[in-house]
Design a protein around this motif. Sequence first.
Motif, PDB file in Angstrom:
ATOM      1  N   ALA A 173       0.831  -1.206   0.000  1.00 49.82           N
ATOM      2  CA  ALA A 173       0.000   0.000   0.000  1.00 49.82           C
ATOM      3  C   ALA A 173       0.866   1.256   0.000  1.00 49.82           C
ATOM      4  O   ALA A 173       0.558   2.238  -0.686  1.00 49.82           O
ATOM      5  CB  ALA A 173      -0.934  -0.008   1.207  1.00 49.82           C
ATOM      6  N   THR A 174       1.979   1.226   0.744  1.00 43.72           N
ATOM      7  CA  THR A 174       2.865   2.388   0.803  1.00 43.72           C
ATOM      8  C   THR A 174       3.551   2.618  -0.530  1.00 43.72           C
ATOM      9  O   THR A 174       3.619   3.751  -1.025  1.00 43.72           O
ATOM     10  CB  THR A 174       3.923   2.191   1.905  1.00 43.72           C
ATOM     11  N   ALA A 175       4.079   1.559  -1.132  1.00 45.00           N
ATOM     12  CA  ALA A 175       4.744   1.698  -2.433  1.00 45.00           C
ATOM     13  C   ALA A 175       3.779   2.236  -3.481  1.00 45.00           C
ATOM     14  O   ALA A 175       4.142   3.103  -4.289  1.00 45.00           O
ATOM     15  CB  ALA A 175       5.318   0.357  -2.877  1.00 45.00           C
ATOM     16  N   ALA A 176       2.539   1.735  -3.465  1.00 48.27           N
ATOM     17  CA  ALA A 176       1.560   2.149  -4.467  1.00 48.27           C
ATOM     18  C   ALA A 176       1.117   3.592  -4.259  1.00 48.27           C
ATOM     19  O   ALA A 176       1.055   4.377  -5.209  1.00 48.27           O
ATOM     20  CB  ALA A 176       0.345   1.215  -4.424  1.00 48.27           C
ATOM     21  N   GLN A 177       0.820   3.965  -3.015  1.00 45.80           N
ATOM     22  CA  GLN A 177       0.294   5.299  -2.752  1.00 45.80           C
ATOM     23  C   GLN A 177       1.376   6.364  -2.834  1.00 45.80           C
ATOM     24  O   GLN A 177       1.165   7.441  -3.400  1.00 45.80           O
ATOM     25  CB  GLN A 177      -0.352   5.337  -1.363  1.00 45.80           C
ATOM     26  N   GLN A 178       2.541   6.087  -2.277  1.00 48.17           N
ATOM     27  CA  GLN A 178       3.587   7.099  -2.215  1.00 48.17           C
ATOM     28  C   GLN A 178       4.554   7.044  -3.396  1.00 48.17           C
ATOM     29  O   GLN A 178       5.484   7.854  -3.484  1.00 48.17           O
ATOM     30  CB  GLN A 178       4.357   6.961  -0.901  1.00 48.17           C
ATOM     31  N   VAL A 202      -5.556 -11.486   1.891  1.00 50.05           N
ATOM     32  CA  VAL A 202      -6.400 -10.307   1.645  1.00 50.05           C
ATOM     33  C   VAL A 202      -6.582 -10.186   0.137  1.00 50.05           C
ATOM     34  O   VAL A 202      -5.601 -10.040  -0.599  1.00 50.05           O
ATOM     35  CB  VAL A 202      -5.728  -9.031   2.206  1.00 50.05           C
ATOM     36  N   PRO A 203      -7.815 -10.267  -0.361  1.00 49.49           N
ATOM     37  CA  PRO A 203      -8.015 -10.349  -1.820  1.00 49.49           C
ATOM     38  C   PRO A 203      -7.630  -9.092  -2.590  1.00 49.49           C
ATOM     39  O   PRO A 203      -7.243  -9.183  -3.756  1.00 49.49           O
ATOM     40  CB  PRO A 203      -9.510 -10.650  -1.960  1.00 49.49           C
ATOM     41  N   GLU A 204      -7.734  -7.923  -1.958  1.00 47.63           N
ATOM     42  CA  GLU A 204      -7.463  -6.697  -2.693  1.00 47.63           C
ATOM     43  C   GLU A 204      -6.678  -5.719  -1.832  1.00 47.63           C
ATOM     44  O   GLU A 204      -6.848  -5.659  -0.615  1.00 47.63           O
ATOM     45  CB  GLU A 204      -8.765  -6.027  -3.143  1.00 47.63           C
ATOM     46  N   LEU A 205      -5.865  -4.930  -2.517  1.00 47.88           N
ATOM     47  CA  LEU A 205      -5.187  -3.825  -1.856  1.00 47.88           C
ATOM     48  C   LEU A 205      -6.105  -2.610  -1.796  1.00 47.88           C
ATOM     49  O   LEU A 205      -7.048  -2.507  -2.601  1.00 47.88           O
ATOM     50  CB  LEU A 205      -3.911  -3.460  -2.619  1.00 47.88           C
ATOM     51  N   PRO A 206      -5.868  -1.675  -0.883  1.00 46.58           N
ATOM     52  CA  PRO A 206      -6.680  -0.451  -0.868  1.00 46.58           C
ATOM     53  C   PRO A 206      -6.555   0.297  -2.197  1.00 46.58           C
ATOM     54  O   PRO A 206      -5.505   0.265  -2.850  1.00 46.58           O
ATOM     55  CB  PRO A 206      -6.068   0.370   0.277  1.00 46.58           C
ATOM     56  N   ARG A 207      -7.631   0.936  -2.576  1.00 42.99           N
ATOM     57  CA  ARG A 207      -7.587   1.742  -3.804  1.00 42.99           C
ATOM     58  C   ARG A 207      -6.617   2.901  -3.616  1.00 42.99           C
ATOM     59  O   ARG A 207      -6.647   3.598  -2.608  1.00 42.99           O
ATOM     60  CB  ARG A 207      -8.985   2.286  -4.126  1.00 42.99           C
ATOM     61  N   VAL A 208      -5.769   3.081  -4.589  1.00 40.73           N
ATOM     62  CA  VAL A 208      -4.814   4.182  -4.537  1.00 40.73           C
ATOM     63  C   VAL A 208      -5.474   5.430  -5.103  1.00 40.73           C
ATOM     64  O   VAL A 208      -6.002   5.420  -6.219  1.00 40.73           O
ATOM     65  CB  VAL A 208      -3.541   3.849  -5.346  1.00 40.73           C
ATOM     66  N   SER A 209      -5.463   6.480  -4.332  1.00 36.93           N
ATOM     67  CA  SER A 209      -6.055   7.737  -4.784  1.00 36.93           C
ATOM     68  C   SER A 209      -4.958   8.703  -5.186  1.00 36.93           C
ATOM     69  O   SER A 209      -4.062   9.016  -4.396  1.00 36.93           O
ATOM     70  CB  SER A 209      -6.910   8.367  -3.672  1.00 36.93           C
ATOM     71  N   ALA A 210      -5.043   9.155  -6.422  1.00 37.84           N
ATOM     72  CA  ALA A 210      -4.077  10.138  -6.902  1.00 37.84           C
ATOM     73  C   ALA A 210      -4.671  11.542  -6.885  1.00 37.84           C
ATOM     74  O   ALA A 210      -4.073  12.485  -7.388  1.00 37.84           O
ATOM     75  CB  ALA A 210      -3.641   9.785  -8.327  1.00 37.84           C
ATOM     76  N   ALA A 211      -5.851  11.648  -6.303  1.00 38.73           N
ATOM     77  CA  ALA A 211      -6.551  12.932  -6.319  1.00 38.73           C
ATOM     78  C   ALA A 211      -5.841  13.959  -5.440  1.00 38.73           C
ATOM     79  O   ALA A 211      -5.413  13.664  -4.319  1.00 38.73           O
ATOM     80  CB  ALA A 211      -7.988  12.750  -5.854  1.00 38.73           C
ATOM     81  N   VAL A 212      -5.724  15.157  -5.963  1.00 41.79           N
ATOM     82  CA  VAL A 212      -5.214  16.296  -5.204  1.00 41.79           C
ATOM     83  C   VAL A 212      -6.265  17.397  -5.329  1.00 41.79           C
ATOM     84  O   VAL A 212      -6.611  17.804  -6.444  1.00 41.79           O
ATOM     85  CB  VAL A 212      -3.868  16.800  -5.760  1.00 41.79           C
ATOM     86  N   ARG A 213      -6.767  17.848  -4.213  1.00 46.29           N
ATOM     87  CA  ARG A 213      -7.821  18.864  -4.272  1.00 46.29           C
ATOM     88  C   ARG A 213      -7.217  20.206  -4.669  1.00 46.29           C
ATOM     89  O   ARG A 213      -6.449  20.808  -3.920  1.00 46.29           O
ATOM     90  CB  ARG A 213      -8.515  18.982  -2.923  1.00 46.29           C
ATOM     91  N   PRO A 214      -7.525  20.687  -5.870  1.00 46.09           N
ATOM     92  CA  PRO A 214      -6.921  21.951  -6.322  1.00 46.09           C
ATOM     93  C   PRO A 214      -7.514  23.148  -5.589  1.00 46.09           C
ATOM     94  O   PRO A 214      -8.664  23.117  -5.133  1.00 46.09           O
ATOM     95  CB  PRO A 214      -7.257  21.985  -7.813  1.00 46.09           C
ATOM     96  N   ASP A 215      -6.713  24.187  -5.477  1.00 44.86           N
ATOM     97  CA  ASP A 215      -7.171  25.430  -4.887  1.00 44.86           C
ATOM     98  C   ASP A 215      -7.735  26.316  -5.997  1.00 44.86           C
ATOM     99  O   ASP A 215      -7.038  26.656  -6.958  1.00 44.86           O
ATOM    100  CB  ASP A 215      -6.004  26.138  -4.190  1.00 44.86           C
TER     101      ASP A 215
END
Length: 542
Positions: free
Chosen positions: A144-149, A171-184
């Motif tokens: 999860a860390t490698a995927a998200q970060q 565990v069948p699935e890893l957490p969904r990786v979110s690449a979303a950044v909330r723009p200002d």
Amino acid sequence: MKVSQYVTEQLVAWGVRRIYGVAGDALFTWLDALGRQDEIRYVACRNEAAAAMMASAEAKLTGRPAVCMATMGPGTVNLLNGLADAWADRAPVVAITGQVESYKLGGGYKQFVPQEDLMRPLCRYTTTVAHAEAIGDVLHRAFATAAQQKGVAHVSICKDVFERQTSAQIVPELPRVSAAVRPDRIELEHAAERLADARKPLLLLGAGARQDAEGCRRLAEQLGAGILLTLGGKGAVDDSHRLVLGGWGEGGSEAGLLALAEADLLVILGASWFPRSYLPKQLPILQVDSHAESIHAHPRLLSVTANLDDVLPLWRRRLESRQLDDAWEEQVERWHAKFLEETQAIVVQRNGDKIKPETLLHSLGNVVERDAIVALDTGEHTLWFNRAFRSAAQWPLFSGKWRTMGFGLPAAIAAKLVFPDRQVVCVTGDGGLQMCLAELMTAVEQDVSFLLIVVNNGTLGLEEIKMKQKGYRPFGVSMRNPDFARLAEACGVQSRSVQTVEELEGALREALASERLTLLDVSCTSPTLTERKKQIPFQAQA
């Protein structure tokens, strides 16, 4: 089940299809488990550094965590160079290493080294598993860390722990990786105003621009802006497009430097690097990046921390009423023509001449498939690829910020394993190839077919030129090379030596048409300092 079996089945569940590694006694139990299944392909490498480079290359191509493995002690230490490449280029890689038995941790035992201390500078996460019940949570966190970060995660497993039973559940699935950044919103609007006010804009597209290459191209057309491409961005927009001005820096174009000297705004999209010595001091910069740490520290820079797919549609709407500066767009088109002329000028050669590396790379661009993956080693030829290779939509795969020699061949092997139906070409220098030459047998064993081009000039060319540039007498850079073609044949690899210009294109076409792994040993010139200064703008230009 045993920890070794658990790790194997968990990786299968998470979609891991390849593991790159070298055997060692701390891994025997896990290797036995891997050998009893057929869902994960174990790629037996000759050196752990190459295994990590293969994992890094796979991660760069897919964006998903790739896995490499090594035994304790020297095996783990050897991984570091390849993992540093993944760390520097933000590629998600999980390294799993064996360690001494849990009761030997911290002692003066054979091959013991505190692996976490070694790995920490390169890893987003590193830990040692000394108890079987910890394996589930640790493995999950590492992936999860490698995927998200987008970086390296490391799990060291003690030799005796691999053999123990664990009650950890798959565990069948890893957490969904979110690449979303909330723009200002205010930041976006301010940047849009700056863009609308620019009369002479340029865009610099990096590897991150590939995620919305079409949007970047449409923005450039809407602005009438010239397009500069980093090596990572090469292929995001076809070099034949009327607004493309080539690269920037040592492998850049004179047309691009001329445009920078006259521009009133540089917009950086998806590029975490640019050569500052080539940037006019007073040129304002607007940069968009989803990672705040990739925003450049520059006094004249306005930043937008956001994803391109959030920014570009808004900007295009805001610019609908903007009037194009026809004079600037026409000038950009003239520079584009100059950019194409530059290439033709530097590759002009007569039949019988020894081949210049720029001619080789330009010729390669004429014959490769549009969606080919071109794995580049680090060296002088990398600059010439950026300058002389005319890209359509090819994907350059290279060691970006770490810039390790030896990357090309391992990267090509991984690329062909990941995309067996795509054309893969490796371009490596004679120095880079010899750093990972043993991996040629890895390629043979894995039955992968691609074209391996050796730029053979008997020197570490980039180091030689830079030493001359600084006024030093080149020393320690000349190389006595083996006969690469005969060496390849000894490995069971189809090969051919190419000596002159008239042989070149035919040899390239023949090799690319082959369904076998083929090595072309191309005898190339080593240009003099005078010639090179004409061809590569080493000095900054205002």
